[in-house]
Enzyme design. Sequence first.
Site, PDB file in Angstrom:
ATOM      1  CB  THR A 168      -0.888  -0.063   1.297  1.00  0.00           C
ATOM      2  OG1 THR A 168      -1.810  -1.270   0.991  1.00  0.00           O
ATOM      3  CG2 THR A 168      -1.684   1.156   1.331  1.00  0.00           C
ATOM      4  CE  LYS A 217      -5.015  -1.670   1.616  1.00  0.00           C
ATOM      5  NZ  LYS A 217      -4.101  -2.203   1.782  1.00  0.00           N
ATOM      6  CE  LYS A 263       2.362   1.878   4.618  1.00  0.00           C
ATOM      7  NZ  LYS A 263       1.700   1.146   3.458  1.00  0.00           N
TER       8      LYS A 263
END
Length: 286
Positions: A96, A171, A239
């Site tokens: 990701t 995502k 993150k």
Amino acid sequence: MKKIGFIGIGVMGKSMVRNLLKAGFDLHIYTRTKSKAEELLNEGVTWHDNPAELAATVDVLITMVGYPSDVEELYLSEGGFLETMQPDTLAIDMTTSSPELAAQIAAEGIEAGIAVLDAPVSGGDIGAKNGTLSIMVGGDESAFQRAKPIFEALGESIILQGGAGSGQHTKMVNQIAIASNMIGVTEAIFYADKAGLDPERVLKSIAGGAAGSWSLSNLIPRVLKDDFSPGFFIKHFIKDMRIAIDEAKKMGIDLPGLILAEQMYQTLAERGLSEAGTQALIKYYN
């Protein structure tokens, strides 16, 4: 397309490698600490001493590492994968990461004669183990079709979302939805406990109704067992949320639910829980 290199055998990566092995692919791996790969080596995976050596010998290279900075270093640095992979091979980054970085790597891949897909996943350790991941893909249609047999060994929902970077944007959508949902499911079960209810009975009542979600059904049972082992690390979720917040700023949109979730998880990280699973959000209320 039988010879696959895989870099990133963490919580999810190890199970993904096993599923590719079961599907008949020839797996080659590299990891910084070889001892972490011993189980896979005993199962028939081939070890390489460094990433460049691995990249130069495979038909397809899959990366699933921690942070965008790791992805950038692996692909774009001097001696990186876009220099060491053979022409007409395929690179699939399942980290990701940043949509902008994914588009840059794909563009530079074209110049090097290497097809690149961004293909982040959702489903956590359970989906990785069972081969039921959702795979969100960005890139060229022909590259996607080449990668389809690989994706089918790893997941069930496999959708090409658009050009390079589209997988990463999708995502971000996924992580935005999860962020606020995690607040909801942990807050709800905390309320149930404080109200004197049996949380397990409450879960049976609400999981199949309008409140139902993947997080409620798969992560709250872990909470009830005081199991905070990572299906997905808090540090990696932070993150992801920060990437989504940055992308939202570029679009000029405000996402207050996402911002709140990031702040709550950052509080937990500051308490030393960065390597716990995301279900540890329940500890925010204690």
